[in-house]
Design an enzyme around this catalytic site. Structure first.
Site, PDB file in Angstrom:
ATOM      1  N   GLN A 121      13.243  12.539  14.128  1.00 17.45           N
ATOM      2  CA  GLN A 121      11.934  13.181  14.251  1.00 17.45           C
ATOM      3  C   GLN A 121      11.823  13.841  15.619  1.00 17.45           C
ATOM      4  O   GLN A 121      10.840  14.499  15.917  1.00 17.45           O
ATOM      5  CB  GLN A 121      10.828  12.135  14.106  1.00 17.45           C
ATOM      6  CG  GLN A 121      10.818  11.461  12.758  1.00 17.45           C
ATOM      7  CD  GLN A 121       9.900  10.253  12.746  1.00 17.45           C
ATOM      8  OE1 GLN A 121       8.693  10.378  12.631  1.00 17.45           O
ATOM      9  NE2 GLN A 121      10.470   9.088  12.892  1.00 17.45           N
ATOM     10  N   HIS A 131      11.580  17.589  12.556  1.00 13.86           N
ATOM     11  CA  HIS A 131      10.422  18.266  13.151  1.00 13.86           C
ATOM     12  C   HIS A 131      10.826  19.446  14.030  1.00 13.86           C
ATOM     13  O   HIS A 131      10.098  19.825  14.941  1.00 13.86           O
ATOM     14  CB  HIS A 131       9.573  17.260  13.942  1.00 13.86           C
ATOM     15  CG  HIS A 131       8.924  16.232  13.053  1.00 13.86           C
ATOM     16  ND1 HIS A 131       8.557  14.984  13.483  1.00 13.86           N
ATOM     17  CD2 HIS A 131       8.584  16.296  11.742  1.00 13.86           C
ATOM     18  CE1 HIS A 131       8.023  14.304  12.467  1.00 13.86           C
ATOM     19  NE2 HIS A 131       8.033  15.074  11.404  1.00 13.86           N
ATOM     20  N   CYS A 139      10.422  34.541  19.561  1.00 18.36           N
ATOM     21  CA  CYS A 139       9.309  35.423  19.890  1.00 18.36           C
ATOM     22  C   CYS A 139       8.384  35.539  18.676  1.00 18.36           C
ATOM     23  O   CYS A 139       8.847  35.756  17.560  1.00 18.36           O
ATOM     24  CB  CYS A 139       9.877  36.792  20.279  1.00 18.36           C
ATOM     25  SG  CYS A 139       8.613  38.071  20.380  1.00 18.36           S
ATOM     26  N   CYS A 154       8.748  39.700  17.556  1.00 14.83           N
ATOM     27  CA  CYS A 154       9.977  40.278  16.991  1.00 14.83           C
ATOM     28  C   CYS A 154      10.912  39.223  16.419  1.00 14.83           C
ATOM     29  O   CYS A 154      11.920  39.562  15.799  1.00 14.83           O
ATOM     30  CB  CYS A 154      10.716  41.128  18.033  1.00 14.83           C
ATOM     31  SG  CYS A 154      11.525  40.160  19.317  1.00 14.83           S
ATOM     32  N   GLY A 179      13.104   3.300  17.043  1.00 17.80           N
ATOM     33  CA  GLY A 179      12.138   3.971  17.893  1.00 17.80           C
ATOM     34  C   GLY A 179      11.146   4.863  17.181  1.00 17.80           C
ATOM     35  O   GLY A 179      10.722   5.877  17.728  1.00 17.80           O
TER      36      GLY A 179
HETATM   37  P1  NAD Z   1       5.833   7.660  18.164  1.00 22.91           P
HETATM   38  O1  NAD Z   1       5.525   8.201  19.495  1.00 22.91           O
HETATM   39  O2  NAD Z   1       4.777   7.664  17.128  1.00 22.91           O
HETATM   40  O3  NAD Z   1       6.280   6.134  18.312  1.00 22.91           O
HETATM   41  C1  NAD Z   1       7.238   5.717  19.235  1.00 22.91           C
HETATM   42  C2  NAD Z   1       7.776   4.382  18.795  1.00 22.91           C
HETATM   43  O4  NAD Z   1       8.846   4.039  19.667  1.00 22.91           O
HETATM   44  C3  NAD Z   1       6.753   3.243  18.870  1.00 22.91           C
HETATM   45  O5  NAD Z   1       6.824   2.483  17.685  1.00 22.91           O
HETATM   46  C4  NAD Z   1       7.229   2.421  20.075  1.00 22.91           C
HETATM   47  O6  NAD Z   1       6.964   1.040  19.921  1.00 22.91           O
HETATM   48  C5  NAD Z   1       8.724   2.696  20.055  1.00 22.91           C
HETATM   49  N1  NAD Z   1       9.400   2.565  21.344  1.00 22.91           N
HETATM   50  C6  NAD Z   1       8.898   2.685  22.601  1.00 22.91           C
HETATM   51  N2  NAD Z   1       9.863   2.480  23.514  1.00 22.91           N
HETATM   52  C7  NAD Z   1      11.012   2.234  22.815  1.00 22.91           C
HETATM   53  C8  NAD Z   1      12.355   1.950  23.190  1.00 22.91           C
HETATM   54  N3  NAD Z   1      12.744   1.884  24.469  1.00 22.91           N
HETATM   55  N4  NAD Z   1      13.256   1.735  22.209  1.00 22.91           N
HETATM   56  C9  NAD Z   1      12.886   1.796  20.889  1.00 22.91           C
HETATM   57  N5  NAD Z   1      11.648   2.059  20.484  1.00 22.91           N
HETATM   58  C10 NAD Z   1      10.720   2.276  21.439  1.00 22.91           C
HETATM   59  O7  NAD Z   1       7.132   8.396  17.679  1.00 22.91           O
HETATM   60  P2  NAD Z   1       7.610   8.879  16.244  1.00 22.91           P
HETATM   61  O8  NAD Z   1       7.478   7.758  15.278  1.00 22.91           O
HETATM   62  O9  NAD Z   1       8.903   9.541  16.474  1.00 22.91           O
HETATM   63  O10 NAD Z   1       6.566   9.970  15.740  1.00 22.91           O
HETATM   64  C11 NAD Z   1       5.916  10.860  16.567  1.00 22.91           C
HETATM   65  C12 NAD Z   1       6.290  12.315  16.575  1.00 22.91           C
HETATM   66  O11 NAD Z   1       6.443  12.568  17.934  1.00 22.91           O
HETATM   67  C13 NAD Z   1       7.592  12.749  16.000  1.00 22.91           C
HETATM   68  O12 NAD Z   1       7.284  13.661  15.038  1.00 22.91           O
HETATM   69  C14 NAD Z   1       8.340  13.519  17.110  1.00 22.91           C
HETATM   70  O13 NAD Z   1       8.561  14.845  16.686  1.00 22.91           O
HETATM   71  C15 NAD Z   1       7.400  13.586  18.229  1.00 22.91           C
HETATM   72  N6  NAD Z   1       7.916  13.275  19.570  1.00 22.91           N
HETATM   73  C16 NAD Z   1       9.198  13.556  19.913  1.00 22.91           C
HETATM   74  C17 NAD Z   1       9.652  13.262  21.173  1.00 22.91           C
HETATM   75  C18 NAD Z   1      11.099  13.573  21.495  1.00 22.91           C
HETATM   76  O14 NAD Z   1      11.633  14.541  20.970  1.00 22.91           O
HETATM   77  N7  NAD Z   1      11.730  12.770  22.343  1.00 22.91           N
HETATM   78  C19 NAD Z   1       8.813  12.666  22.110  1.00 22.91           C
HETATM   79  C20 NAD Z   1       7.490  12.412  21.750  1.00 22.91           C
HETATM   80  C21 NAD Z   1       7.060  12.711  20.469  1.00 22.91           C
HETATM   81 ZN    ZN Z   2       9.989  39.869  20.979  1.00 23.39          ZN
END
Ligand code: NAD
Ligand code: ZN
Length: 248
Positions: free
Chosen positions: A102, A120, A128, A131, A188
């Site tokens: 995700q 996601h 852009c 274009c 995570g």
């Molecule tokens: P979320 O933010 O909803 O949940 C994060 C989860 O990670 C929680 O359950 C938390 O307890 C757990 N967590 C925290 N620290 C951890 C660790 N060290 N090890 C393992 N788990 C840990 O995240 P989600 O469920 O991925 O959904 C949220 C949306 O947020 C996704 O669609 C994603 O696209 C987006 N997102 C992405 C990023 C990224 O790309 N790094 C960052 C923030 C949010």
């Molecule tokens: Zn452009």
């Protein structure tokens, strides 16, 4: 806990069609804050005001100024951690083929995983709005906010904003892989964002074992997942890999 680490190592070593589902938590040890939970981005920003496509289209400058500028600053310098590297090791051992993530941070690919479904979208590329020309995020300079293309159009990240559709091919492939796997390693994710959170349910319904690694319980815990290894993804993955290497 020791028993569960050993159990996970055995389950992974014995798996024939392992798949991993990852969420923001796997990148927390790479200093990328999650959305929900302690220190989460949504403690500071209202997602509807900054992460909805309508909010971006209405006022791209505001979304760039607040959310995207910060995301770029954090993601540009982030490095994969032991959890990402553990998944690469599993791939090289021939145990893991595909990761459904995700995350938009590109850290699985930076670590060396080769088959990553970015449910996601990705923050690694922008395009852009006028274009359609793509540009790598590292080449986007924030001297002017919002950043613009030579044609004058505004750049948007190739992430899926709230209010946008998951690319159907990603959804379909994720569903197929989830229904065909025999073990799903879920790391995570708070498992509340649909439809990504349905993947472990699909796996379970088709007979797979579901292993969770997360410091907190989630809606999957003890309902969908067979067991929860409670803790940080990188730390726990390291310990599992040490056990697993001894089994091979
Ligand atoms: P979320 O933010 O909803 O949940 C994060 C989860 O990670 C929680 O359950 C938390 O307890 C757990 N967590 C925290 N620290 C951890 C660790 N060290 N090890 C393992 N788990 C840990 O995240 P989600 O469920 O991925 O959904 C949220 C949306 O947020 C996704 O669609 C994603 O696209 C987006 N997102 C992405 C990023 C990224 O790309 N790094 C960052 C923030 C949010
Ligand atoms: Zn452009």
């Amino acid at each position: 806990m020791e028993k569960l680490i050993k159990q996970a190592a055995t389950d992974l070593a014995n798996s024939k069609r392992l798949v991993a589902l990852t969420g923001a938590g796997i990148s927390v040890e790479s200093n990328i804050p999650p959305f929900r939970g302690k220190g989460g981005v949504w403690e500071r920003f209202d997602p509807m005001e900054y992460a909805h496509i309508d909010a971006f289209m209405k006022n791209p400058k505001k979304v760039w100024d607040v959310l995207l500028r910060e995301m770029k600053g954090i993601i540009d310098i982030a490095k994969p951690n032991d959890a990402h590297l553990g998944l690469v090791r599993l791939e090289r051992l021939g145990l893991l083929k595909t990761i459904i993530t995700q995350n938009v941070d590109g850290l699985h690919q930076k670590a060396g995983s080769t088959d990553v479904i970015e449910f996601h979208g990705t923050f690694a590329r922008h395009r852009c709005l006028d274009c359609g020309k793509p540009k790598n995020t590292e080449d986007i300079l924030l001297t002017v906010i919002p950043p613009t293309c030579e044609c004058g159009g505004i750049y948007r990240p190739e992430i899926i904003f709230f209010g946008e559709m998951i690319p159907p091919e990603h959804l379909l492939r994720s569903q197929q892989i989830s229904s065909a796997c025999d073990v799903m390693l879920v790391m995570g994710t708070s498992a509340v964002v649909q439809p990504a959170s349905m993947m472990p349910v699909i796996a379970k319904e088709n007979g797979a074992k579901v292993i969770e690694i997360n410091p907190e319980r989630t809606p999957l815990t003890e309902t969908v997942s067979d067991y929860l290894i409670q803790g940080k993804a990188g730390e726990k993955m390291n310990r599992i890999m040490v056990e697993l290497e001894q089994l091979l």
